[in-house]
Every structure is written in C-alpha cells, then in structure tokens.
Design a protein around this motif. Sequence first.
Motif, PDB file in Angstrom:
ATOM      1  N   GLU A   1       0.805  -1.229   0.000  1.00 16.31           N
ATOM      2  CA  GLU A   1       0.000   0.000   0.000  1.00 16.31           C
ATOM      3  C   GLU A   1       0.837   1.278   0.000  1.00 16.31           C
ATOM      4  O   GLU A   1       0.309   2.370  -0.214  1.00 16.31           O
ATOM      5  CB  GLU A   1      -0.936   0.005   1.225  1.00 16.31           C
ATOM      6  N   THR A   2       2.161   1.173   0.251  1.00  9.87           N
ATOM      7  CA  THR A   2       3.040   2.350   0.207  1.00  9.87           C
ATOM      8  C   THR A   2       4.089   2.201  -0.894  1.00  9.87           C
ATOM      9  O   THR A   2       5.152   2.827  -0.829  1.00  9.87           O
ATOM     10  CB  THR A   2       3.753   2.568   1.561  1.00  9.87           C
ATOM     11  N   CYS A   3       3.810   1.402  -1.891  1.00  6.97           N
ATOM     12  CA  CYS A   3       4.757   1.135  -2.977  1.00  6.97           C
ATOM     13  C   CYS A   3       6.057   0.539  -2.470  1.00  6.97           C
ATOM     14  O   CYS A   3       7.106   0.676  -3.096  1.00  6.97           O
ATOM     15  CB  CYS A   3       5.031   2.403  -3.795  1.00  6.97           C
ATOM     16  N   GLY A   4       6.010  -0.119  -1.314  1.00  5.20           N
ATOM     17  CA  GLY A   4       7.163  -0.873  -0.839  1.00  5.20           C
ATOM     18  C   GLY A   4       8.058  -0.149   0.137  1.00  5.20           C
ATOM     19  O   GLY A   4       8.908  -0.780   0.772  1.00  5.20           O
ATOM     20  N   CYS A   5       7.915   1.165   0.283  1.00  4.30           N
ATOM     21  CA  CYS A   5       8.824   1.887   1.181  1.00  4.30           C
ATOM     22  C   CYS A   5       8.141   3.141   1.707  1.00  4.30           C
ATOM     23  O   CYS A   5       7.607   3.933   0.933  1.00  4.30           O
ATOM     24  CB  CYS A   5      10.106   2.259   0.447  1.00  4.30           C
TER      25      CYS A   5
ATOM     26  N   GLU B   1      11.189  10.976   1.625  1.00  8.60           N
ATOM     27  CA  GLU B   1      10.628  12.220   1.111  1.00  8.60           C
ATOM     28  C   GLU B   1       9.173  12.032   0.672  1.00  8.60           C
ATOM     29  O   GLU B   1       8.838  11.065  -0.003  1.00  8.60           O
ATOM     30  CB  GLU B   1      11.448  12.700  -0.085  1.00  8.60           C
ATOM     31  N   GLY B   2       8.343  12.990   1.063  1.00  6.15           N
ATOM     32  CA  GLY B   2       6.953  12.966   0.636  1.00  6.15           C
ATOM     33  C   GLY B   2       6.042  12.114   1.489  1.00  6.15           C
ATOM     34  O   GLY B   2       4.914  11.833   1.079  1.00  6.15           O
ATOM     35  N   THR B   3       6.491  11.704   2.669  1.00  9.26           N
ATOM     36  CA  THR B   3       5.688  10.841   3.531  1.00  9.26           C
ATOM     37  C   THR B   3       5.432  11.515   4.874  1.00  9.26           C
ATOM     38  O   THR B   3       6.374  11.813   5.606  1.00  9.26           O
ATOM     39  CB  THR B   3       6.382   9.480   3.776  1.00  9.26           C
ATOM     40  N   ASP B   4       4.165  11.783   5.188  1.00 10.68           N
ATOM     41  CA  ASP B   4       3.765  12.215   6.526  1.00 10.68           C
ATOM     42  C   ASP B   4       3.585  10.979   7.394  1.00 10.68           C
ATOM     43  O   ASP B   4       3.082   9.948   6.929  1.00 10.68           O
ATOM     44  CB  ASP B   4       2.426  12.958   6.494  1.00 10.68           C
ATOM     45  N   VAL B   5       3.972  11.087   8.656  1.00 12.95           N
ATOM     46  CA  VAL B   5       3.866   9.962   9.583  1.00 12.95           C
ATOM     47  C   VAL B   5       3.352  10.461  10.919  1.00 12.95           C
ATOM     48  O   VAL B   5       3.727  11.553  11.373  1.00 12.95           O
ATOM     49  CB  VAL B   5       5.243   9.278   9.782  1.00 12.95           C
ATOM     50  N   ARG B   6       2.497   9.679  11.542  1.00  9.31           N
ATOM     51  CA  ARG B   6       2.125   9.934  12.926  1.00  9.31           C
ATOM     52  C   ARG B   6       1.920   8.610  13.649  1.00  9.31           C
ATOM     53  O   ARG B   6       1.623   7.591  13.018  1.00  9.31           O
ATOM     54  CB  ARG B   6       0.867  10.794  13.030  1.00  9.31           C
ATOM     55  N   VAL B   7       2.123   8.642  14.968  1.00  7.32           N
ATOM     56  CA  VAL B   7       1.836   7.502  15.830  1.00  7.32           C
ATOM     57  C   VAL B   7       0.632   7.892  16.667  1.00  7.32           C
ATOM     58  O   VAL B   7       0.667   8.883  17.403  1.00  7.32           O
ATOM     59  CB  VAL B   7       3.036   7.146  16.723  1.00  7.32           C
TER      60      VAL B   7
ATOM     61  N   GLY C   1       1.927   3.317  19.638  1.00  5.06           N
ATOM     62  CA  GLY C   1       0.595   3.415  19.050  1.00  5.06           C
ATOM     63  C   GLY C   1       0.611   2.950  17.609  1.00  5.06           C
ATOM     64  O   GLY C   1       1.626   2.445  17.106  1.00  5.06           O
ATOM     65  N   GLU C   2      -0.507   3.127  16.929  1.00  2.46           N
ATOM     66  CA  GLU C   2      -0.592   2.666  15.540  1.00  2.46           C
ATOM     67  C   GLU C   2       0.129   3.645  14.622  1.00  2.46           C
ATOM     68  O   GLU C   2      -0.013   4.855  14.726  1.00  2.46           O
ATOM     69  CB  GLU C   2      -2.041   2.516  15.091  1.00  2.46           C
ATOM     70  N   LEU C   3       0.881   3.094  13.680  1.00  8.58           N
ATOM     71  CA  LEU C   3       1.574   3.890  12.680  1.00  8.58           C
ATOM     72  C   LEU C   3       0.610   4.267  11.561  1.00  8.58           C
ATOM     73  O   LEU C   3      -0.016   3.398  10.947  1.00  8.58           O
ATOM     74  CB  LEU C   3       2.747   3.094  12.112  1.00  8.58           C
ATOM     75  N   LEU C   4       0.500   5.575  11.293  1.00  6.47           N
ATOM     76  CA  LEU C   4      -0.312   6.100  10.208  1.00  6.47           C
ATOM     77  C   LEU C   4       0.611   6.812   9.229  1.00  6.47           C
ATOM     78  O   LEU C   4       1.541   7.527   9.644  1.00  6.47           O
ATOM     79  CB  LEU C   4      -1.361   7.096  10.716  1.00  6.47           C
ATOM     80  N   VAL C   5       0.386   6.635   7.930  1.00  7.32           N
ATOM     81  CA  VAL C   5       1.214   7.287   6.919  1.00  7.32           C
ATOM     82  C   VAL C   5       0.321   7.923   5.864  1.00  7.32           C
ATOM     83  O   VAL C   5      -0.803   7.483   5.610  1.00  7.32           O
ATOM     84  CB  VAL C   5       2.201   6.296   6.255  1.00  7.32           C
TER      85      VAL C   5
ATOM     86  N   ILE D   1      -8.121   3.644   4.921  1.00  6.49           N
ATOM     87  CA  ILE D   1      -7.724   5.029   4.672  1.00  6.49           C
ATOM     88  C   ILE D   1      -8.828   5.946   5.176  1.00  6.49           C
ATOM     89  O   ILE D   1      -9.977   5.864   4.728  1.00  6.49           O
ATOM     90  CB  ILE D   1      -7.487   5.267   3.167  1.00  6.49           C
ATOM     91  N   ASP D   2      -8.476   6.844   6.114  1.00 12.64           N
ATOM     92  CA  ASP D   2      -9.513   7.685   6.716  1.00 12.64           C
ATOM     93  C   ASP D   2      -9.791   8.926   5.873  1.00 12.64           C
ATOM     94  O   ASP D   2      -9.185   9.132   4.810  1.00 12.64           O
ATOM     95  CB  ASP D   2      -9.154   8.036   8.166  1.00 12.64           C
ATOM     96  N   ALA D   3     -10.703   9.753   6.341  1.00 17.38           N
ATOM     97  CA  ALA D   3     -11.155  10.918   5.571  1.00 17.38           C
ATOM     98  C   ALA D   3     -10.052  11.936   5.337  1.00 17.38           C
ATOM     99  O   ALA D   3     -10.123  12.743   4.397  1.00 17.38           O
ATOM    100  CB  ALA D   3     -12.337  11.576   6.286  1.00 17.38           C
ATOM    101  N   GLU D   4      -9.003  11.939   6.173  1.00 13.71           N
ATOM    102  CA  GLU D   4      -7.890  12.874   6.012  1.00 13.71           C
ATOM    103  C   GLU D   4      -6.768  12.290   5.162  1.00 13.71           C
ATOM    104  O   GLU D   4      -5.716  12.913   5.001  1.00 13.71           O
ATOM    105  CB  GLU D   4      -7.343  13.271   7.378  1.00 13.71           C
ATOM    106  N   GLY D   5      -6.995  11.084   4.620  1.00 15.08           N
ATOM    107  CA  GLY D   5      -5.993  10.478   3.758  1.00 15.08           C
ATOM    108  C   GLY D   5      -4.932   9.664   4.465  1.00 15.08           C
ATOM    109  O   GLY D   5      -3.958   9.217   3.840  1.00 15.08           O
ATOM    110  N   TRP D   6      -5.088   9.427   5.775  1.00 12.18           N
ATOM    111  CA  TRP D   6      -4.120   8.628   6.523  1.00 12.18           C
ATOM    112  C   TRP D   6      -4.378   7.133   6.304  1.00 12.18           C
ATOM    113  O   TRP D   6      -5.498   6.661   6.488  1.00 12.18           O
ATOM    114  CB  TRP D   6      -4.199   8.919   8.011  1.00 12.18           C
ATOM    115  N   LEU D   7      -3.331   6.416   5.902  1.00  8.84           N
ATOM    116  CA  LEU D   7      -3.390   4.960   5.806  1.00  8.84           C
ATOM    117  C   LEU D   7      -3.098   4.380   7.184  1.00  8.84           C
ATOM    118  O   LEU D   7      -2.035   4.637   7.765  1.00  8.84           O
ATOM    119  CB  LEU D   7      -2.354   4.451   4.806  1.00  8.84           C
ATOM    120  N   HIS D   8      -4.034   3.607   7.715  1.00  6.11           N
ATOM    121  CA  HIS D   8      -3.858   2.954   9.008  1.00  6.11           C
ATOM    122  C   HIS D   8      -3.164   1.619   8.761  1.00  6.11           C
ATOM    123  O   HIS D   8      -3.772   0.671   8.271  1.00  6.11           O
ATOM    124  CB  HIS D   8      -5.211   2.773   9.692  1.00  6.11           C
ATOM    125  N   THR D   9      -1.887   1.555   9.115  1.00  9.18           N
ATOM    126  CA  THR D   9      -1.080   0.392   8.732  1.00  9.18           C
ATOM    127  C   THR D   9      -1.391  -0.851   9.548  1.00  9.18           C
ATOM    128  O   THR D   9      -1.107  -1.966   9.107  1.00  9.18           O
ATOM    129  CB  THR D   9       0.420   0.699   8.886  1.00  9.18           C
ATOM    130  N   GLY D  10      -1.934  -0.678  10.769  1.00  8.78           N
ATOM    131  CA  GLY D  10      -2.119  -1.815  11.656  1.00  8.78           C
ATOM    132  C   GLY D  10      -0.853  -2.207  12.380  1.00  8.78           C
ATOM    133  O   GLY D  10      -0.856  -3.156  13.177  1.00  8.78           O
TER     134      GLY D  10
END
Length: 524
Positions: free
Chosen positions: A321-325, A348-354, A368-372, A392-401
Amino acid sequence: MSLARSQWQAVPPAALDEAVIGDVLRRAARLGPADVVLTTIGSGGEHSWTAARLLADAEAVAASLLRRHPVGSHIATFLSNGPHAVLLQLGVALAGMVLVPVNPKSRPPELEHALTLASAVSVQVDTGGADLVRSVVSRLPDPPEVVVLDEDPRSLLGEGEPAALPAVDPDSLAQIQFTSGTSGPAKGVRIHHRGMVDTAHAFARRIGLPPGGVWLNPMPLFHTAGNVLGVLGALWQRAEHVVLPFEPGAVLRVLRERAVTLLSAAPTLLHLLMAQPGFPAGRFGSLRVVFTGGSTLTPRMVDTIESGFGARLSVTFGMTETCGCALQTAPLTDSDEVRRNTVGLPIEGTDVRVAGPDGTVLATGQRGELLVRGSRITRGYYGDPEATARAIDAEGWLHTGDLAEMDIHGRLRIVGRLKDMIKTGGENVSPEEVEDVLAGHPDVERAAVVGTPDERWGELVVAFVVPSGAAPQPDIEALDVYCRQRLAPFKVPRRWHVVTELPMTASAKVRRAELRERAARPHP
C-alpha cells in the motif's frame, strides 16, 4: 529536528520532471544510452540491455499490446524473475495499461481470485506455468487470453508497425498488486504511476550510492520490493540491474564474480545465503549496501548481516500500500545505533504519525498505531470500497495496523501488529517483544510467537523456535528460564514448538494465521 509529539511532516519530494514510469526509462536512455541497465540470468541464459535498447524493446512490447487491447486494459503476468517480467512491466506502463503481477507460486484458487477480481484481459505466462493457467482460465465465465512465452525475450516484441504510444496520466492506475494474504483473501492494491516513480526516486536517494554500480536483485518482481524499489530504483540510479530467481548458489556466484554494489534480499534469504557451505563472510570487495525489509530485525541480526556481507544495511518499512517503502535507514550516513534499532526516518513525501486508539497523536516515545500519508499511498483496494474505507480515513491517513514508537528525532521502531497482540489473563503481550528476547539466545536462529485460545487465560503465549546451528535441539527448560529472567511472567511462552523453518509469505512475512492454526491443534 526534535519532536514532542509523534508526528512527522513530510519533507517535500524532490521536484521531478519524470512523472510516469515511462519517463524514468526515457531519462535513463537520454543520460546514458550505452549504459548497461539490465542483465537477466536464468534457465534461458544471460541477457543484457543498454538503456537505449531497453527503451526500444519496451516500446515494442507496448506496441504489440496496443495492437490487441485498448488503453487501460488489465494485463496479468504469471512469471518468475526474468526478462519477460521486466519488459512487460515497462511495456504495459508505456501502453497506458495496468499490470496485474501474480505470484507464480499461487495455487489455482489464488490465481482465479486474482484474475477475476482484477478483470484481466490477458495472462502472460512462461511454459512452466502454462498448464495451470489454462486450467484456471477455462473455468472463468469471461476468460482472458493466455499468452505462453518462450525463453527468447524477443518473443514479446511482436511484429508490425510501431504504434503511437498514449500520453499517460501520472495519477492513473499503473498496477494492481495483491497483498501477501497472511489472513483472508488477498486484496488488490491500486498503485499509481506517481506513487511508484516518487517512491523509487526517494528510495535511491536514501541509499546514497553514486550513479551507476551493479544492483543484484533476487527479490520477486511481482512485488513492490522487486519492481518498484528494484526495477525503477535501479533505473533512477542508472545502475546495472541484475535480475535472477532466488537460488543461493546462483546469487553467491554473482556476488563473487561481478562488482555488485547493492544486494536486495529479504532477511530470510540473507540467512539462507550465509548458511551456504563456504560462504565467504565479509569478503565481497565491491559490495557497499545490503537492502532488506519485510520483517522486524533485532540488533543482533543487523550485526550478523553486516559482518557477514561486509556492507552497511539499509532497512525499510513498507507495504504494498506504500509502494514498498515509507521509512528507511540511510546505510552510509546513519549511525550504528540507528541502523541496529530503528527503521529510520520517513522518506521524502511521507507524513507519519503515531496515534492512539481514538486517533490522537501520541507523545514521543509512546507506542501506538503507525499512520502514513503522502504521494506513494495507495488510492485503495480494487473493487473493495469497504476495505478501502477501513484502511484510509477521511484525512488520507493509511492505518497500517503496525505498532510503532517515534523518538525525538522522528526515527521509528516497529514493535508489533495490532491484530497480533496476545491478550492473556487481562494483560497485553506483544509477540515481537517476546521474539526479540528469544532471538537473543545463542541456541535460537529465529522465533515467532502467537496466541492460542484458552478457557482460563483467554489466550496462551505459544512460541515457534527455529534452532541455530549451535543447538539442533534447544533445551526448552533453559529457554523458559532465559525468558523469565528478561520478561514479566505473563509474557513467557506457555507452549513451545521446535521447527525447522517458519511459514513465510512471498514478501518475507511470517504467516501468523498458519501458526495460530498449528498452535490450536491438540497439544501432546
């Protein structure tokens, strides 16, 4: 940069004139037309391509496809690593069509699921897989054509006048790749051109090697590690990309005989290489970087790999889901501590939050859960809007699990999977924490830990242990004592299984669902 909260705002991706897959190939042909950028080694012999010839052949493949199918058609492949896989990846992209690369080890129900879900109009297969593909296709209500390829790579090029190639939208669908399928039917991940191009470019920059070199890639080309980070990453680098199926002896011969600068292999494959008789530990003179990912590495494993290959390790965290990286250590500039204990910074080009269970961004150091989020994130799952909405939530965050911790510099540690958390006696146990402890014992090569239902405790902690060469049959009582000295009592495995290997997916992840099934069987 110092963080108080576990959130990383993306460094903007480098401005790229190359926005689609075909542009990356054209760039390589423009900057070094005579540079050898692809060599394939296999049963059909060895074949090499300069950048100019690879562009011409990929355009011929695209023209051949366009004579039979309209732009936007879905073209499936059922191929092992070799020239056909690379030429079709590039040719399908140039034709404005969608590649559906299917694992050639798939069983008939898995292949049927992939072809049906992705609405493939054609399946390209080598002679070894032809009978299986024909058998599956014959059962489909709207069967795709089956194209059987012989060993000559030029069999793909076809005959006829060159076709005008379409303009391709950077945000258009490039591939439908299937998840590893550790549990449940595999989902078709929608991957677009811009995401693949941006990811390959950022990956190559983070590796940090100068242009050129030799990249040895036995990773499967039906997966993002092989065809995004490998095929496209090497084209960005203008490196000679050496592709072959994984066979330890063959890979070691290439490492010995060629000036390989980068080796790409999953941790399991690296261990298989190091276990070969006569492995020349630390004596690969030109090798600068070993790239790996797909499973969590302990500091001891990092040290073992780096000393074994005499090269610096680059560890990635990524998903289909992240093209491998999405996260990656910088092998040439990160400290030993960073390479041993983290998966690095976001590329580069990746937002991340826990985030916590309610979506709140956690403080630095909390788990916590990693979101990208960013340009490389999938647009969702093909034909499955419900699964897309869950991921993928309404703000575009992928919930990786995945469970992660971020340090004050923005580097991350992956510490487990939400769904794999074991609940025993009212306490939560992270399998990875127990596995890390077990991996520190000299008698243990690898370990996987799962939970199994229990009426009294809810779940029991069960360990599957692969012995090291030093102890063909580990002393379970000694392992129990070792764990009790390092873990709270409720985290110590209650049941033990000694196995010769762990079941793995094609992307080198442990099939925990299979281990849970084995753990649930009556225990002697």
